[in-house]
Design an enzyme around this catalytic site. Structure first.
Site, PDB file in Angstrom:
ATOM      1  N   LYS A 127      -4.020   1.666 -13.729  1.00 43.33           N
ATOM      2  CA  LYS A 127      -5.094   2.546 -14.226  1.00 43.33           C
ATOM      3  C   LYS A 127      -5.243   3.771 -13.318  1.00 43.33           C
ATOM      4  O   LYS A 127      -5.454   4.879 -13.796  1.00 43.33           O
ATOM      5  CB  LYS A 127      -6.427   1.767 -14.259  1.00 43.33           C
ATOM      6  CG  LYS A 127      -6.416   0.601 -15.226  1.00 43.33           C
ATOM      7  CD  LYS A 127      -7.716  -0.186 -15.199  1.00 43.33           C
ATOM      8  CE  LYS A 127      -7.935  -1.020 -13.942  1.00 43.33           C
ATOM      9  NZ  LYS A 127      -7.005  -2.136 -13.742  1.00 43.33           N
TER      10      LYS A 127
ATOM     11  N   GLY B 134      -8.545  -2.359  -6.862  1.00 41.09           N
ATOM     12  CA  GLY B 134      -7.631  -1.615  -5.995  1.00 41.09           C
ATOM     13  C   GLY B 134      -6.774  -0.742  -6.884  1.00 41.09           C
ATOM     14  O   GLY B 134      -5.955  -1.246  -7.644  1.00 41.09           O
ATOM     15  N   HIS B 135      -7.020   0.564  -6.832  1.00 45.01           N
ATOM     16  CA  HIS B 135      -6.304   1.491  -7.718  1.00 45.01           C
ATOM     17  C   HIS B 135      -5.411   2.383  -6.873  1.00 45.01           C
ATOM     18  O   HIS B 135      -5.901   3.169  -6.060  1.00 45.01           O
ATOM     19  CB  HIS B 135      -7.314   2.338  -8.513  1.00 45.01           C
ATOM     20  CG  HIS B 135      -8.227   1.511  -9.372  1.00 45.01           C
ATOM     21  ND1 HIS B 135      -9.311   2.015 -10.012  1.00 45.01           N
ATOM     22  CD2 HIS B 135      -8.185   0.202  -9.703  1.00 45.01           C
ATOM     23  CE1 HIS B 135      -9.915   1.052 -10.694  1.00 45.01           C
ATOM     24  NE2 HIS B 135      -9.254  -0.067 -10.515  1.00 45.01           N
TER      25      HIS B 135
ATOM     26  N   GLN C 290     -10.882  -3.576 -13.039  1.00 46.33           N
ATOM     27  CA  GLN C 290     -10.564  -4.880 -13.638  1.00 46.33           C
ATOM     28  C   GLN C 290     -10.003  -4.673 -15.050  1.00 46.33           C
ATOM     29  O   GLN C 290      -9.360  -3.667 -15.273  1.00 46.33           O
ATOM     30  CB  GLN C 290     -11.794  -5.807 -13.639  1.00 46.33           C
ATOM     31  CG  GLN C 290     -12.197  -6.321 -12.268  1.00 46.33           C
ATOM     32  CD  GLN C 290     -12.961  -5.326 -11.449  1.00 46.33           C
ATOM     33  OE1 GLN C 290     -13.955  -4.779 -11.900  1.00 46.33           O
ATOM     34  NE2 GLN C 290     -12.533  -5.090 -10.237  1.00 46.33           N
TER      35      GLN C 290
ATOM     36  N   ASP D 245      -4.715  -4.396 -12.701  1.00 49.35           N
ATOM     37  CA  ASP D 245      -3.540  -3.860 -12.013  1.00 49.35           C
ATOM     38  C   ASP D 245      -2.483  -3.310 -12.961  1.00 49.35           C
ATOM     39  O   ASP D 245      -1.283  -3.383 -12.699  1.00 49.35           O
ATOM     40  CB  ASP D 245      -2.915  -4.932 -11.096  1.00 49.35           C
ATOM     41  CG  ASP D 245      -3.914  -5.482 -10.112  1.00 49.35           C
ATOM     42  OD1 ASP D 245      -4.751  -4.706  -9.639  1.00 49.35           O
ATOM     43  OD2 ASP D 245      -3.862  -6.688  -9.815  1.00 49.35           O
TER      44      ASP D 245
HETATM   45  P1  GDP Z   1      -4.723  -0.528 -11.122  1.00 47.44           P
HETATM   46  O1  GDP Z   1      -5.587  -1.484 -10.402  1.00 47.44           O
HETATM   47  O2  GDP Z   1      -4.734  -0.727 -12.597  1.00 47.44           O
HETATM   48  O3  GDP Z   1      -4.995   0.910 -10.762  1.00 47.44           O
HETATM   49  O4  GDP Z   1      -3.230  -0.828 -10.652  1.00 47.44           O
HETATM   50  P2  GDP Z   1      -2.727  -1.107  -9.136  1.00 47.44           P
HETATM   51  O5  GDP Z   1      -2.731   0.176  -8.415  1.00 47.44           O
HETATM   52  O6  GDP Z   1      -3.464  -2.238  -8.539  1.00 47.44           O
HETATM   53  O7  GDP Z   1      -1.278  -1.644  -9.415  1.00 47.44           O
HETATM   54  C1  GDP Z   1      -0.320  -0.879 -10.077  1.00 47.44           C
HETATM   55  C2  GDP Z   1       0.911  -0.720  -9.164  1.00 47.44           C
HETATM   56  O8  GDP Z   1       1.973  -0.223  -9.935  1.00 47.44           O
HETATM   57  C3  GDP Z   1       0.687   0.268  -8.043  1.00 47.44           C
HETATM   58  O9  GDP Z   1       1.422  -0.150  -6.923  1.00 47.44           O
HETATM   59  C4  GDP Z   1       1.272   1.571  -8.614  1.00 47.44           C
HETATM   60  O10 GDP Z   1       1.734   2.452  -7.607  1.00 47.44           O
HETATM   61  C5  GDP Z   1       2.414   1.029  -9.417  1.00 47.44           C
HETATM   62  N1  GDP Z   1       2.792   1.812 -10.600  1.00 47.44           N
HETATM   63  C6  GDP Z   1       1.967   2.395 -11.513  1.00 47.44           C
HETATM   64  N2  GDP Z   1       2.673   2.909 -12.539  1.00 47.44           N
HETATM   65  C7  GDP Z   1       3.983   2.644 -12.281  1.00 47.44           C
HETATM   66  C8  GDP Z   1       5.200   2.890 -12.992  1.00 47.44           C
HETATM   67  O11 GDP Z   1       5.232   3.445 -14.073  1.00 47.44           O
HETATM   68  N3  GDP Z   1       6.347   2.426 -12.397  1.00 47.44           N
HETATM   69  C9  GDP Z   1       6.368   1.798 -11.185  1.00 47.44           C
HETATM   70  N4  GDP Z   1       7.517   1.385 -10.692  1.00 47.44           N
HETATM   71  N5  GDP Z   1       5.225   1.568 -10.497  1.00 47.44           N
HETATM   72  C10 GDP Z   1       4.058   1.953 -11.047  1.00 47.44           C
HETATM   73  P1  IMO Z   2      -8.198  -3.707 -10.611  1.00 45.16           P
HETATM   74  O1  IMO Z   2      -9.309  -2.728 -10.894  1.00 45.16           O
HETATM   75  C1  IMO Z   2      -6.716  -7.781 -10.706  1.00 45.16           C
HETATM   76  C2  IMO Z   2      -9.688 -10.997 -10.360  1.00 45.16           C
HETATM   77  C3  IMO Z   2      -9.587 -11.850  -9.116  1.00 45.16           C
HETATM   78  C4  IMO Z   2     -10.079 -13.178  -9.665  1.00 45.16           C
HETATM   79  C5  IMO Z   2     -11.179 -12.758 -10.624  1.00 45.16           C
HETATM   80  C6  IMO Z   2     -12.582 -12.841 -10.038  1.00 45.16           C
HETATM   81  O2  IMO Z   2      -7.407  -3.354  -9.392  1.00 45.16           O
HETATM   82  O3  IMO Z   2      -7.365  -3.929 -11.821  1.00 45.16           O
HETATM   83  P2  IMO Z   2     -13.895 -11.330  -8.287  1.00 45.16           P
HETATM   84  O4  IMO Z   2     -13.596 -11.032  -6.851  1.00 45.16           O
HETATM   85  O5  IMO Z   2     -13.982 -10.144  -9.164  1.00 45.16           O
HETATM   86  O6  IMO Z   2     -15.076 -12.253  -8.440  1.00 45.16           O
HETATM   87  O7  IMO Z   2     -12.610 -12.209  -8.770  1.00 45.16           O
HETATM   88  O8  IMO Z   2     -10.884 -11.417 -10.996  1.00 45.16           O
HETATM   89  N1  IMO Z   2      -9.786  -9.547 -10.129  1.00 45.16           N
HETATM   90  C7  IMO Z   2      -8.780  -8.674 -10.298  1.00 45.16           C
HETATM   91  N2  IMO Z   2      -7.486  -8.881 -10.606  1.00 45.16           N
HETATM   92  N3  IMO Z   2      -7.165  -6.531 -10.563  1.00 45.16           N
HETATM   93  C8  IMO Z   2      -8.466  -6.294 -10.260  1.00 45.16           C
HETATM   94  O9  IMO Z   2      -8.976  -5.046 -10.220  1.00 45.16           O
HETATM   95  C9  IMO Z   2      -9.332  -7.398 -10.089  1.00 45.16           C
HETATM   96  N4  IMO Z   2     -10.631  -7.536  -9.787  1.00 45.16           N
HETATM   97  C10 IMO Z   2     -10.910  -8.844  -9.832  1.00 45.16           C
HETATM   98  O10 IMO Z   2      -8.259 -11.916  -8.640  1.00 45.16           O
HETATM   99  O11 IMO Z   2      -9.061 -13.791 -10.410  1.00 45.16           O
HETATM  100 MG    MG Z   3      -5.463  -2.932  -8.901  1.00 44.08          MG
END
Ligand code: GDP
Ligand code: IMO
Ligand code: MG
Length: 420
Positions: free
Chosen positions: A15, A39-40, A220, A12
């Site tokens: 990415k 979840g991206h 991840q 998270d």
């Molecule tokens: P990922 O799994 O690595 O793609 O990240 P996620 O989407 O799960 O979580 C990142 C969160 O941060 C999302 O809600 C994005 O919209 C938000 N986000 C990403 N870059 C920025 C930033 O530079 N500033 C702020 N405020 N939010 C950001």
């Molecule tokens: P993105 O791509 C954050 C974590 C779960 C748990 C562990 C194992 O959005 O960064 P699983 O269901 O994979 O067997 O769970 O890994 N986990 C993540 N945490 N971002 C993710 O993906 C994750 N994918 C798995 O919360 O701790």
């Molecule tokens: Mg994510």
């Protein structure tokens, strides 16, 4: 020709946003590991997209999006995502699914929940999407690949697997699954997905020959890696650099830039060690300011300071060439910012990360402190426009990691990014 985006911490890191930006100049965006545990999110013109399986690069209409052989696929989730794209005016005819990717079935999802129940207080905190059990079957060699899913063998393979899993469910007092019900539902999914399934490895090799650009999209992150993460509090695949080759069929010699994504602070979802975690009101404040709630499970994310011991491990392990740091805007809303530059363990200063649980649980962070209050940086389009306090923080991270922060996130929107 082949660039890679990887999570450098516990996931998270943002990415999705970086991939969306980088894939503008790409011909292919490829997921190589994980499944819909990911979840991206990307915000385009105020609309939020959350991709769990489809590569985030698909929002750039010229990009061919590939789900590589290393990915595990829940067909129902994938079909929902395809439909959601279509409803939003995007075509999904540029999506390709590896014939060797594995299928997530209802028994994997049931098992994921059951195994978590059995672990009791030692639970991992999985996303309960069936990821671990699906990879277990892959390595145990009873998995069902996409090529089996769309073949006449599917019925037999599924029947055997459901019968075998039912023995386990029965033994633990869990409800048994109905083969006929699953088959009826899933053979319809197979029909829908069949046109997308192909030999993506050959496709990628042809692209390399034609000098086309490929972006490999990590899900991840490094510290969740099955080998190099904080085992057993990890996911069941290799989100680190090796996963690119095994999850796509692209040899290491083709890999060029490796972008490591971080936030200006850190977060973790699920159980497991976390040295710089803030269990106080500052952690709560970061969670609220950064909207740190899971994209997939909506769980509140654990929040803490940026940890350079962990980051330097991720840089070393993956051969990260450049960093992308999101949420500079979020951290800049605090009065004071801390940066973990080393650990104290057993009275000794330690600068090397070690995934041993005892080591991590007994390590205390050593911090340097920075001034916050960056003000509104949402309009800043270059490093030079950033306030001095922000520059000091960035410069120190670059100095202590010996790595350039090439992208700086200043907000969640597609355009909220400084490129250096
Ligand atoms: P990922 O799994 O690595 O793609 O990240 P996620 O989407 O799960 O979580 C990142 C969160 O941060 C999302 O809600 C994005 O919209 C938000 N986000 C990403 N870059 C920025 C930033 O530079 N500033 C702020 N405020 N939010 C950001
Ligand atoms: P993105 O791509 C954050 C974590 C779960 C748990 C562990 C194992 O959005 O960064 P699983 O269901 O994979 O067997 O769970 O890994 N986990 C993540 N945490 N971002 C993710 O993906 C994750 N994918 C798995 O919360 O701790
Ligand atoms: Mg994510």
């Amino acid at each position: 020709m082949v660039d890679v985006v990887l999570g450098a911490f516990y996931g998270d890191e943002g990415k999705g946003k970086i991939i969306d930006y980088l894939s503008k100049n790409c011909d292919y965006a490829v997921r190589f590991s994980g499944g819909n545990n990911a979840g991206h999110s990307i915000e385009v013109d105020g609309k939020k997209f959350a991709f769990h399986l489809i590569p985030s690069g698909i929002l750039n209409k010229n990009v061919k999006a590939i789900l590589g052989n290393g990915v595990v696929i829940d067909p129902k989730v994938l079909i929902d995502e395809i439909n959601n794209l279509k409803e939003n005016g995007y075509k999904a005819d540029n999506l390709y699914i590896s014939d060797k990717a594995h299928l997530i079935l209802p028994y994997h999802i049931e098992l994921d929940g059951m195994l978590e129940d059995i672990r009791k207080e030692r639970k991992i905190g999985t996303t309960k999407r069936g990821i671990g059990p699906c990879y277990s079957d892959k390595f145990e060699r009873s998995g069902i690949r996409m090529e089996d899913f769309i073949s006449d063998n599917f019925k037999d393979y599924l029947k055997t697997n459901v019968e075998n899993k039912n023995i386990i469910f029965k033994a633990y007092g869990y409800k048994e699954l109905d083969f006929n019900e699953i088959y009826k539902e899933y053979k319809e999914y197979a029909k829908i997905l069949k046109p997308y399934i192909c030999d993506t490895t050959t496709m990628l090799h042809k692209a390399i020959k034609n000098n086309e650009n490929i972006l490999c999209e990590g899900a991840q992150a490094t510290l969740l890696d099955i080998d190099f993460g904080t085992y057993p509090y990890v996911t069941s695949s290799n989100p680190t650099i090796g996963g690119v080759s095994t999850g796509t069929g692209i040899g290491a010699k083709y890999i060029n830039e490796v972008y490591g994504v971080i936030k200006a602070y850190s977060s973790r979802v699920g159980e497991g060690p976390y040295v710089t975690e803030l269990k106080d009101e500052i952690g709560d404040k970061i969670r609220e300011l950064g909207h740190e709630y899971g994209t997939t499970t909506k769980r509140p994310r654990r929040c803490g300071w940026l940890d350079l011991v962990a980051l330097n491990y991720a840089i070393m392990l993956n051969g990260i060439t450049d960093l992308a740091m999101n949420h500079l805007d979020t951290i800049g809303k605090l009065d004071k910012i801390k940066l973990c530059v080393a650990y104290e363990n057993n009275g000794k200063r330690e600068e090397y990360f070690n995934t041993n649980l005892e080591f991590l649980n007994s390590s205390k962070p050593i911090y340097e402190e920075f001034e916050g209050n960056f003000g509104d940086i949402s309009k800043c389009k270059s490093y030079d426009e950033l306030p001095i306090n922000a520059k000091k923080y960035i410069d120190r991270i670059e100095q202590l990691t010996n790595t350039k922060i090439k992208f700086i996130g200043t907000g969640p929107g597609r355009e909220d990014i400084i490129i250096r």
